[in-house]
Enzyme design. Structure first.
Site, PDB file in Angstrom:
ATOM      1  N   GLU A  99      -8.566  11.124  45.233  1.00  0.00           N
ATOM      2  CA  GLU A  99      -8.391  12.477  45.437  1.00  0.00           C
ATOM      3  C   GLU A  99      -8.564  13.186  43.949  1.00  0.00           C
ATOM      4  O   GLU A  99      -8.451  12.623  42.964  1.00  0.00           O
ATOM      5  CB  GLU A  99      -7.103  13.216  45.740  1.00  0.00           C
ATOM      6  CG  GLU A  99      -6.743  12.531  47.381  1.00  0.00           C
ATOM      7  CD  GLU A  99      -5.747  12.988  48.237  1.00  0.00           C
ATOM      8  OE1 GLU A  99      -5.910  13.252  49.175  1.00  0.00           O
ATOM      9  OE2 GLU A  99      -4.532  13.129  47.530  1.00  0.00           O
ATOM     10  N   CYS A 112      -7.998  18.140  37.711  1.00  0.00           N
ATOM     11  CA  CYS A 112      -6.769  17.130  37.545  1.00  0.00           C
ATOM     12  C   CYS A 112      -7.471  16.023  38.305  1.00  0.00           C
ATOM     13  O   CYS A 112      -7.812  15.826  39.510  1.00  0.00           O
ATOM     14  CB  CYS A 112      -5.507  17.551  38.414  1.00  0.00           C
ATOM     15  SG  CYS A 112      -4.283  16.178  38.626  1.00  0.00           S
ATOM     16  N   CYS A 119      -1.686   3.347  42.674  1.00  0.00           N
ATOM     17  CA  CYS A 119      -1.144   2.936  41.536  1.00  0.00           C
ATOM     18  C   CYS A 119      -0.147   2.199  41.453  1.00  0.00           C
ATOM     19  O   CYS A 119       0.598   1.614  42.403  1.00  0.00           O
ATOM     20  CB  CYS A 119      -0.073   4.336  41.003  1.00  0.00           C
ATOM     21  SG  CYS A 119       0.298   4.299  39.286  1.00  0.00           S
ATOM     22  N   CYS A 123       6.870   4.296  40.744  1.00  0.00           N
ATOM     23  CA  CYS A 123       7.762   5.486  41.057  1.00  0.00           C
ATOM     24  C   CYS A 123       8.023   6.016  42.376  1.00  0.00           C
ATOM     25  O   CYS A 123       7.180   6.395  43.006  1.00  0.00           O
ATOM     26  CB  CYS A 123       7.205   6.593  39.946  1.00  0.00           C
ATOM     27  SG  CYS A 123       6.910   6.062  38.437  1.00  0.00           S
ATOM     28  N   CYS A 126       7.066   9.597  43.963  1.00  0.00           N
ATOM     29  CA  CYS A 126       5.500   9.995  43.804  1.00  0.00           C
ATOM     30  C   CYS A 126       4.489   9.124  45.130  1.00  0.00           C
ATOM     31  O   CYS A 126       4.873   7.864  45.170  1.00  0.00           O
ATOM     32  CB  CYS A 126       5.022   9.304  42.474  1.00  0.00           C
ATOM     33  SG  CYS A 126       3.219   9.443  42.227  1.00  0.00           S
ATOM     34  N   GLU A 168      -2.344   5.374  36.970  1.00  0.00           N
ATOM     35  CA  GLU A 168      -1.874   5.591  35.295  1.00  0.00           C
ATOM     36  C   GLU A 168      -3.025   5.275  34.417  1.00  0.00           C
ATOM     37  O   GLU A 168      -3.704   4.208  34.499  1.00  0.00           O
ATOM     38  CB  GLU A 168      -0.711   4.371  35.456  1.00  0.00           C
ATOM     39  CG  GLU A 168      -0.433   3.930  33.941  1.00  0.00           C
ATOM     40  CD  GLU A 168       0.211   5.049  33.315  1.00  0.00           C
ATOM     41  OE1 GLU A 168       0.707   6.006  33.850  1.00  0.00           O
ATOM     42  OE2 GLU A 168      -0.195   5.465  32.037  1.00  0.00           O
ATOM     43  N   SER A 197      -1.730  11.832  30.804  1.00  0.00           N
ATOM     44  CA  SER A 197      -0.411  11.755  31.175  1.00  0.00           C
ATOM     45  C   SER A 197      -0.129  10.324  31.588  1.00  0.00           C
ATOM     46  O   SER A 197      -0.783   9.540  32.166  1.00  0.00           O
ATOM     47  CB  SER A 197      -0.218  12.471  32.404  1.00  0.00           C
ATOM     48  OG  SER A 197       1.153  12.526  32.762  1.00  0.00           O
ATOM     49  N   LEU A 221       8.616  11.864  31.945  1.00  0.00           N
ATOM     50  CA  LEU A 221       9.918  11.508  31.348  1.00  0.00           C
ATOM     51  C   LEU A 221      11.063  11.446  32.530  1.00  0.00           C
ATOM     52  O   LEU A 221      11.521  10.184  32.780  1.00  0.00           O
ATOM     53  CB  LEU A 221      10.281  12.174  30.252  1.00  0.00           C
ATOM     54  CG  LEU A 221      11.636  11.740  29.205  1.00  0.00           C
ATOM     55  CD1 LEU A 221      11.143  10.590  28.549  1.00  0.00           C
ATOM     56  CD2 LEU A 221      12.027  12.596  28.500  1.00  0.00           C
ATOM     57  N   CYS A 339       1.686  17.789  42.210  1.00  0.00           N
ATOM     58  CA  CYS A 339       2.031  16.753  41.509  1.00  0.00           C
ATOM     59  C   CYS A 339       2.822  15.857  42.302  1.00  0.00           C
ATOM     60  O   CYS A 339       3.668  16.006  43.140  1.00  0.00           O
ATOM     61  CB  CYS A 339       3.053  17.181  40.183  1.00  0.00           C
ATOM     62  SG  CYS A 339       2.308  18.491  39.070  1.00  0.00           S
TER      63      CYS A 339
HETATM   64  N1  SAH Z   1       0.780   8.003  36.176  1.00  0.00           N
HETATM   65  C1  SAH Z   1       0.634   9.231  35.189  1.00  0.00           C
HETATM   66  C2  SAH Z   1      -0.256  10.183  35.525  1.00  0.00           C
HETATM   67  C3  SAH Z   1       0.017  10.849  36.997  1.00  0.00           C
HETATM   68  S1  SAH Z   1       0.435  12.356  36.395  1.00  0.00           S
HETATM   69  C4  SAH Z   1       1.767   9.597  34.977  1.00  0.00           C
HETATM   70  O1  SAH Z   1       2.838   9.346  35.667  1.00  0.00           O
HETATM   71  O2  SAH Z   1       2.097  10.350  34.108  1.00  0.00           O
HETATM   72  C5  SAH Z   1       1.617  13.101  37.957  1.00  0.00           C
HETATM   73  C6  SAH Z   1       2.635  13.621  37.364  1.00  0.00           C
HETATM   74  O3  SAH Z   1       3.440  14.086  38.463  1.00  0.00           O
HETATM   75  C7  SAH Z   1       3.711  12.577  36.689  1.00  0.00           C
HETATM   76  O4  SAH Z   1       4.262  13.479  35.643  1.00  0.00           O
HETATM   77  C8  SAH Z   1       4.684  12.310  37.861  1.00  0.00           C
HETATM   78  O5  SAH Z   1       6.048  11.789  37.116  1.00  0.00           O
HETATM   79  C9  SAH Z   1       4.817  13.524  38.494  1.00  0.00           C
HETATM   80  N2  SAH Z   1       5.291  13.416  39.932  1.00  0.00           N
HETATM   81  C10 SAH Z   1       5.192  12.463  40.674  1.00  0.00           C
HETATM   82  N3  SAH Z   1       5.786  12.483  41.970  1.00  0.00           N
HETATM   83  C11 SAH Z   1       6.171  13.912  41.911  1.00  0.00           C
HETATM   84  C12 SAH Z   1       6.693  14.806  42.907  1.00  0.00           C
HETATM   85  N4  SAH Z   1       7.051  14.224  44.206  1.00  0.00           N
HETATM   86  N5  SAH Z   1       7.033  15.782  42.757  1.00  0.00           N
HETATM   87  C13 SAH Z   1       6.754  16.550  41.246  1.00  0.00           C
HETATM   88  N6  SAH Z   1       6.264  15.678  40.234  1.00  0.00           N
HETATM   89  C14 SAH Z   1       5.824  14.355  40.685  1.00  0.00           C
END
Ligand code: SAH
Length: 361
Positions: A99, A112, A119, A123, A126, A168, A197, A221, A339
């Site tokens: 996507e 984006c 991935c 996490c 996500c 990632e 990111s 973070l 996100c």
């Molecule tokens: N893997 C990289 C790039 C993905 S960026 C990274 O983690 O930075 C996607 C962003 O959305 C990251 O900051 C991630 O932590 C955040 N994210 C993931 N799930 C989310 C959610 N359910 N709600 C809000 N932000 C989320």
């Protein structure tokens, strides 16, 4: 007139944007030298399909169309935020689904992009993490997402690219960086408008610090104490917060770019005043900017986002401890484009209806 078929990129399918100038020159080996410039301009200035490159003779266009197919085939296109957010589900040459999200703002458009299908970082909150890893994307597959977004945007210039889609980026370092260089050199975007990111892959951050293009770094973070971060962002067990901070400092020192931290506010989990205090203490010495995003809903995670009044209170608490913070307005929630919601799954495609927050219990 012949065109030599491009070699596959390490077993992965090849996008026309995987080929550098030398590889394109090989493709045009029996053509006059100026054809290379014409093809390059067709690809990078005009963002054209080979069939549309009318500076080239028709038979060459046909050959190129055959040997330089588009890597991204549109499977589904969803539009949200009254036309200001567009999400694509692309089908790649080997059937893989990914996507991309395009967001229009008043004075800029941002795309984006995904760097992997799925991935491996796991996490839990996500949607991409929930689906697991499928494969790396090639540099060309990443670049082509920017090209397609710009074609869609028409007169509006896609000036910013955030590597915040599926995957990632630093776990697919070489191809991601090759894409950064192509987006910069070929498509002409400024490095200051490119943001990578990461969940916090320390070796990757260190390597980024040595690159000649000073792109922005965003670190997801979400927790500023190791116990909680171990749970939310499992890679923290490998590279805990102290090591992460050192690597971030190297990046800031080397690039002079302002670092940002992403913090998805999760109700009752990382949104307490003491979380804000810890975050401020971590971010301040690095001069980092904090982006606060209330957690977006995903199918496999029970906890909801922090309600708006407590998001504001959290931001105030951060500021009172000397940390800069912005509350990000969520984009594309109703089309699962926000996100953490990208999952490239055809089964969840549905009519766009606004998702209402579930009451906290
Ligand atoms: N893997 C990289 C790039 C993905 S960026 C990274 O983690 O930075 C996607 C962003 O959305 C990251 O900051 C991630 O932590 C955040 N994210 C993931 N799930 C989310 C959610 N359910 N709600 C809000 N932000 C989320």
């Amino acid at each position: 007139m012949t065109v030599n078929a491009p070699p596959p990129a390490g077993g992965l399918p090849t996008s026309r944007y995987d080929l550098d100038r030398d590889a394109l020159a090989d493709l045009l080996a029996d053509q006059p030298a100026y054809r290379l410039d014409q093809l390059w301009q067709g690809l990078y200035r005009d963002l054209a399909e080979p069939e549309e490159m009318t500076t080239l003779p028709a038979s060459l266009r046909r050959d190129l169309a055959e040997h330089l197919p588009a890597a991204l085939v549109e499977d589904t296109r969803s539009v949200g935020d009254r036309g200001r957010t567009v999400k694509w589900l692309w089908r790649l040459a080997d059937g893989t689904l990914i996507e991309t999200v395009l967001m229009h703002y008043r004075n800029r458009s941002t795309v984006c992009v995904s760097t992997q299908a799925g991935c491996a970082m796991a996490c839990g909150f996500c949607a991409t993490g929930q689906m697991g890893f499928d494969r790396h994307l090639t540099a060309g597959e990443i670049v082509e997402q920017v090209v397609r977004a710009q074609v869609e945007a028409g007169d509006r210039r896609v000036s910013n690219v955030v590597f915040m889609g599926m995957g990632e980026p630093l776990a697919n370092y070489d191809r991601t960086w090759a894409a950064v260089e192509r987006i910069h050199d070929g498509l002409g975007l400024s490095a200051r408008h490119l943001t990578i990111s990461t969940v916090g892959l320390v070796p990757g951050i260190r390597r980024l610090a040595t690159e000649s293009l000073p792109v922005n770094l965003a670190v997801s973070l979400h927790a500023a104490d190791d116990d909680l971060r171990d749970e939310l962002v499992p890679v923290n067990r490998r590279w805990p917060l102290a090591e992460l901070a050192e690597a971030c400092r190297e990046h800031v020192t080397a690039t002079g770019r302002r670092l940002s931290f992403e913090w998805a506010l999760i109700d009752g989990t990382n949104d307490r005043p003491e979380d804000a205090r810890r975050l401020a203490a971590y971010a301040r010495p690095l001069g980092a900017h904090v982006n606060l995003i209330p957690l977006n809903p995903t199918p496999g995670w029970p906890t909801v986002g922090t309600p708006p009044d407590r998001v504001r209170a959290f931001a105030d608490e951060l500021r009172s401890h000397g940390s800069n913070a912005t509350i990000r307005r969520t984009r594309g929630t109703e089309i699962d484009a926000a996100c953490g919601q990208l999952r490239a799954d055809r089964t969840d495609i549905r009519v766009a209806v606004p998702i209402r927050r579930q009451p906290a219990n």
